[in-house]
Design an enzyme around this catalytic site. Structure first.
Site, PDB file in Angstrom:
ATOM      1  N   TYR A  63       0.970  -1.590  -0.064  1.00 51.51           N
ATOM      2  CA  TYR A  63      -0.289  -0.013  -0.088  1.00 51.51           C
ATOM      3  C   TYR A  63       0.966   1.272   0.129  1.00 51.51           C
ATOM      4  CZ  TYR A  63      -3.370   3.283   2.120  1.00 51.51           C
ATOM      5  OH  TYR A  63      -4.144   4.274   2.571  1.00 51.51           O
ATOM      6  N   ASP A  89      10.268  -6.886  -3.376  1.00 55.06           N
ATOM      7  CA  ASP A  89       9.089  -7.645  -2.593  1.00 55.06           C
ATOM      8  C   ASP A  89       8.866  -9.129  -2.905  1.00 55.06           C
ATOM      9  OD1 ASP A  89       6.289  -5.682  -1.658  1.00 55.06           O
ATOM     10  OD2 ASP A  89       6.274  -7.857  -1.489  1.00 55.06           O
ATOM     11  N   ASP A 133      12.723 -12.599  -1.118  1.00 59.25           N
ATOM     12  CA  ASP A 133      12.470 -12.495   0.423  1.00 59.25           C
ATOM     13  C   ASP A 133      13.561 -11.723   1.023  1.00 59.25           C
ATOM     14  OD1 ASP A 133      11.919 -12.731   3.046  1.00 59.25           O
ATOM     15  OD2 ASP A 133      10.943 -14.682   2.737  1.00 59.25           O
ATOM     16  N   ILE A 134      13.361 -10.865   1.821  1.00 57.77           N
ATOM     17  CA  ILE A 134      14.629 -10.272   2.352  1.00 57.77           C
ATOM     18  C   ILE A 134      15.222 -11.091   3.425  1.00 57.77           C
ATOM     19  CG2 ILE A 134      14.253  -7.784   1.615  1.00 57.77           C
ATOM     20  CD1 ILE A 134      13.309  -7.526   4.670  1.00 57.77           C
ATOM     21  N   THR A 169       6.165   2.530  13.464  1.00 54.13           N
ATOM     22  CA  THR A 169       4.703   2.710  13.837  1.00 54.13           C
ATOM     23  C   THR A 169       4.559   3.657  14.970  1.00 54.13           C
ATOM     24  OG1 THR A 169       2.518   2.002  14.468  1.00 54.13           O
ATOM     25  CG2 THR A 169       4.412   0.519  14.466  1.00 54.13           C
ATOM     26  N   SER A 226       0.793  -5.184  20.367  1.00 55.94           N
ATOM     27  CA  SER A 226       0.414  -6.449  19.632  1.00 55.94           C
ATOM     28  C   SER A 226       1.803  -7.035  19.360  1.00 55.94           C
ATOM     29  CB  SER A 226      -0.266  -6.217  18.493  1.00 55.94           C
ATOM     30  OG  SER A 226       0.370  -5.603  17.396  1.00 55.94           O
ATOM     31  N   TYR A 254       2.758  -7.544  16.479  1.00 58.50           N
ATOM     32  CA  TYR A 254       3.262  -6.624  15.255  1.00 58.50           C
ATOM     33  C   TYR A 254       3.657  -5.401  15.782  1.00 58.50           C
ATOM     34  CZ  TYR A 254       2.626  -2.880  12.477  1.00 58.50           C
ATOM     35  OH  TYR A 254       2.990  -1.517  11.627  1.00 58.50           O
ATOM     36  N   HIS A 255       3.305  -4.821  16.727  1.00 55.97           N
ATOM     37  CA  HIS A 255       4.049  -3.451  16.963  1.00 55.97           C
ATOM     38  C   HIS A 255       5.282  -3.522  17.767  1.00 55.97           C
ATOM     39  CE1 HIS A 255      -0.349  -2.068  16.817  1.00 55.97           C
ATOM     40  NE2 HIS A 255       0.199  -0.999  16.303  1.00 55.97           N
ATOM     41  N   LYS A 311       8.254  -3.998  15.667  1.00 56.31           N
ATOM     42  CA  LYS A 311       8.731  -2.606  15.459  1.00 56.31           C
ATOM     43  C   LYS A 311       9.790  -2.037  16.206  1.00 56.31           C
ATOM     44  CE  LYS A 311       6.521  -2.021  11.027  1.00 56.31           C
ATOM     45  NZ  LYS A 311       7.031  -1.757  10.048  1.00 56.31           N
ATOM     46  N   THR A 326     -18.073   0.173  13.075  1.00 53.47           N
ATOM     47  CA  THR A 326     -17.605  -0.508  14.117  1.00 53.47           C
ATOM     48  C   THR A 326     -16.434   0.006  15.165  1.00 53.47           C
ATOM     49  OG1 THR A 326     -15.934  -1.484  12.669  1.00 53.47           O
ATOM     50  CG2 THR A 326     -18.023  -2.617  12.984  1.00 53.47           C
ATOM     51  N   VAL A 327     -17.105   0.915  16.089  1.00 55.46           N
ATOM     52  CA  VAL A 327     -16.225   1.632  16.730  1.00 55.46           C
ATOM     53  C   VAL A 327     -15.906   0.137  18.009  1.00 55.46           C
ATOM     54  CG1 VAL A 327     -16.336   3.080  18.955  1.00 55.46           C
ATOM     55  CG2 VAL A 327     -17.157   3.862  16.640  1.00 55.46           C
ATOM     56  N   TYR A 328     -14.695   0.389  18.455  1.00 60.10           N
ATOM     57  CA  TYR A 328     -14.264  -0.707  19.349  1.00 60.10           C
ATOM     58  C   TYR A 328     -14.292   0.004  20.600  1.00 60.10           C
ATOM     59  CZ  TYR A 328     -11.919  -3.320  15.524  1.00 60.10           C
ATOM     60  OH  TYR A 328     -11.557  -4.079  14.388  1.00 60.10           O
ATOM     61  N   ARG A 350      -9.140  -5.954  20.868  1.00 58.88           N
ATOM     62  CA  ARG A 350      -7.674  -5.559  21.423  1.00 58.88           C
ATOM     63  C   ARG A 350      -7.586  -5.394  22.793  1.00 58.88           C
ATOM     64  NH1 ARG A 350      -4.865  -2.162  16.640  1.00 58.88           N
ATOM     65  NH2 ARG A 350      -5.913  -3.243  14.899  1.00 58.88           N
TER      66      ARG A 350
END
Ligand SMILES: NC(=O)c1ccc[n+]([C@@H]2O[C@H](COP(=O)([O-])OP(=O)(O)OC[C@H]3O[C@@H](n4cnc5c(N)ncnc54)[C@H](O)[C@@H]3O)[C@@H](O)[C@H]2O)c1
Ligand SMILES: NC(=O)c1ccc[n+]([C@@H]2O[C@H](COP(=O)([O-])OP(=O)(O)OC[C@H]3O[C@@H](n4cnc5c(N)ncnc54)[C@H](O)[C@@H]3O)[C@@H](O)[C@H]2O)c1
Lengths: 409, 409
Positions: A22, A42, A85-86, A155, A190, A192-193, A196, A264-266, A337
């Site tokens: 993206y 990529d 793939d890196i 992030t 998470s 993921y976070h 980073k 959809t508000v969490y 979450r």
């Protein structure tokens, strides 16, 4: 618009890892259009996640080969394309040795928090792919192009939601009468976070130990889809994720509004974050490249332009949607979450502004065009994909959880 | 001595990951002797590193099978032994499901900073083994024994050398008029130290998201070799590393003194760190187990008893060595690491004391017995292994660097 930078326009060489994604695709075209020599790297795994989980971008995207070919026709500029793939160091090494980049922009990670929380295997995959891939990038630069500037995507989520102001990467602390400037404490929400957060620590060390030049862009949530270049031809259109796993807040709300699904508000919706328009993502990247970090410098920019709570976004989307004749409902859903739903949030973001960023703010214009874009494409929306699909508290180790997650959507 | 803890003595069940290693073996015997039901988990990779690099412990150690058997004979207590890799989740899951631990002590990581800096492959291996192995442990606890207390070994090296006091895991910061208590900023100085930083962040998140009980022991540099249990029989003796890759500061100096090799001070020698006697390591572990973290609590203890600079240690070893009739020389060698050689260092370490730790301080007695131990075993010293073998600045990507590193020793 940004002034064309002499060095950039005169052919600065940039590798874009994750250039089929993206942010990466938009950035590749933005730079190529402005005279940078661009090489996309990529492994196309992002397309595979969609296949695995039964997801799809709202916008039908062409193959990366078609995209690059079409860009050549439209612009007269060639983009180099390296599929691999890196995490495969031999591949990465060859690309760096052959292309001799002045800058490497590293977008190439698994970037969904929910994806990383599907189950153990996805958590391990995410940290493996992101942390070890980035280690490879650091070693490739050190060995084969030590003066190459690394521009790495982090992030804003690395900071979590501390009860004090969020600074850009570093915090000056006075404690027991002594003062030091230290890495800003990180509290990723998470796996993921956290990947980073790990990357940032590895980068800081590599810059210090090896005198590498590194910029860490702690990016906020990106919204929007069109940039000047991606709209030049239907084959150049960017991806637009609206599902519960890869879709990000504002983009999801816009699609929900278009198909008359309640927003959809969490939970309570007080979760506040930094946001930016994808047209600013590409400009921030250009700014970072044109103003490189010094050798040995590890630099952090908070890359977003405005802060909104989820409730703010729901209100903005409803108001504008209703003005366009949609009947927009807002619904609070149980928060999948683990995060604070009401909290202090004040994050600094002046460094990119100081280097020349002129933000596109979230106004009626962009809301209008985003909503219209979603309305035009609404026949492609799969309503099954809209609800949150992964619950942080339920992340398990059983194999097959992935299928279950897809089924839950 | 510590009071026997009722629950411990009455059979608290403890898995010791890395129980064949230096700290793990001593801890396993210490707990087993005190009535805990102990299960050792180890893939024996530490023995393989020695084989790969041509290194060896000063002390000839028995196979883990012989060790455990001999311990049964000597003490009448059985230790459960599970050989396997915690990166293999199916293996780890079976162990946790079958053993049903009240606590898991996690020593099972690649723990040498120089090893992690040999080359790219060793850096990637270290972060893979440590970070992903620990993720597996977190998922195994969450899924199969959610009330199990995780006691994880970190290192004081995670903090680096900030110019302010080092607190135990958290720092209360007042910034722009607001106050919060945040994770203490981390500045690891090698890919090994960084792997521990990554683990700490993952642990903090898992405790918060899943209500796990976790204790992170930021351990200082361990010295010594004998504990009450390892001296009970020659087959129970612990490993003692003195080489340039796995040997730690004081243990290395003692061996250097014994073989009349000049003490290898890196650079200016002002590098100050926290140290502790291995007899305190085992007591700290018992204290942490006997006083578990609460569900959802992520707790950090700085586990060391005294601070010394490298020059302090060189002076202590020379003085005591000369008293024993050795002619101890001290030599500054070029620092193979990237680190400050003169810096502020004041790290807090009261939490384990508050829970009852009575430290063994570095006095003439322990220095004497360590030096005598090294003298007795000096025929086993390979002088080729003594010098620093890995240079932080030279960490490369070329395969074969490992052989080169071994050859350099
Ligand atoms: N989209 C956002 O709102 C947002 C917000 C903050 C930060 N970011 C960061 O920006 C970067 C790009 O985000 P995006 O939304 O474009 O993500 P994306 O998933 O669309 O693009 C990432 C690309 O990287 C590729 N990739 C992943 N692993 C790879 C590997 N090992 N080798 C080679 N290629 C690999 C994928 O195939 C994909 O094309 C990510 O690092 C993300 O964390 C994005
Ligand atoms: N020794 C020190 O001075 C010191 C100081 C601070 C922290 N620590 C930490 O304490 C812990 C123990 O240190 P040590 O000196 O005993 O190290 P060690 O290398 O002697 O022991 C570690 C053990 O873990 C095992 N292991 C490694 N990876 C494994 C895996 N994937 N699966 C199963 N077993 C695995 C090894 O085979 C080894 O027996 C480490 O985490 C280390 O980082 C040690």
């Amino acid at each position: 618009a940004l002034p064309e930078n002499g060095r950039g326009a005169s052919g600065r060489r940039v590798i874009i890892i994750g250039g089929d994604g993206y942010c990466g695709w938009a950035t590749a075209l933005h730079l190529s259009a402005r005279g940078y020599a661009v090489c996309i790297v990529d492994n196309l795994v992002r397309r595979n996640y969609d296949a695995q989980l039964g997801l799809d971008t709202l916008t039908p995207i062409s193959s990366i080969h078609q995209r690059v070919r079409k860009w050549g026709e439209v612009s007269g500029k060639a983009i180099d394309l390296q599929i691999g793939d890196i995490c495969d160091f031999d591949f990465l090494k060859d690309v760096v040795v052959n292309f001799q980049p002045d800058a490497i922009v590293h977008f190439g990670e698994q970037r969904s928090a929910p994806y990383s929380m599907i189950d153990r295997a996805h958590a391990v995959y995410t940290q493996h792919n992101n942390v070890l891939g980035t280690l490879n990038v650091l070693f490739a630069i050190k060995e084969f192009k030590p003066d190459c500037h690394l521009v790495k995507l982090g992030t804003m989520g690395e900071y979590g939601t501390p009860n004090i102001d969020i600074e850009e990467g570093f915090l000056t602390v006075t404690h027991n009468g002594r003062t030091d400037t230290l890495p800003y404490p990180k509290q990723g929400g998470s796996f993921y976070h956290l990947s980073k957060v790990h990357d940032s620590h590895n980068l800081a060390f590599a810059a210090r130990a090896w005198q590498l030049a590194a910029t860490d862009l702690n990016q906020g949530v990106v919204y929007g889809v069109a940039t000047d270049e991606t709209t030049a031809d239907p084959a150049l259109i960017n991806r637009f994720d609206y599902d519960g796993i890869f879709g990000t807040a504002l983009n999801r709300f816009v699609v929900q509004a278009a198909v008359q699904h309640p927003l959809t508000v969490y939970g309570k919706g007080g979760q506040t974050r930094g946001y930016l328009d994808i047209r600013d993502t590409v400009r921030c990247l250009q700014i970072a490249i044109d103003n490189p970090a010094a050798p040995g410098e590890f630099r952090v920019f908070n890359q977003f332009t405005e802060m909104f709570s989820v409730n703010d976004l729901a209100r903005i989307v409803s108001e504008q949607g209703n003005r366009l004749g949609l009947d927009v409902q807002v619904k609070s859903v149980p928060n999948p979450r683990v995060e604070k739903e009401e909290h202090y949030y004040n994050a600094k973001h002046t460094k990119l502004r100081d280097l020349g960023l002129e933000p596109h703010l979230l106004g009626d214009n962009i809301m209008d065009s985003l909503l219209n874009f979603a309305i035009i494409n609404k026949h492609r929306v799969d309503r099954n994909l809209i609800n949150p699909a992964v619950d942080w508290r339920k992340a398990g180790s059983a194999s097959g959880t992935m299928t279950a997650a897809a089924a839950r959507t």
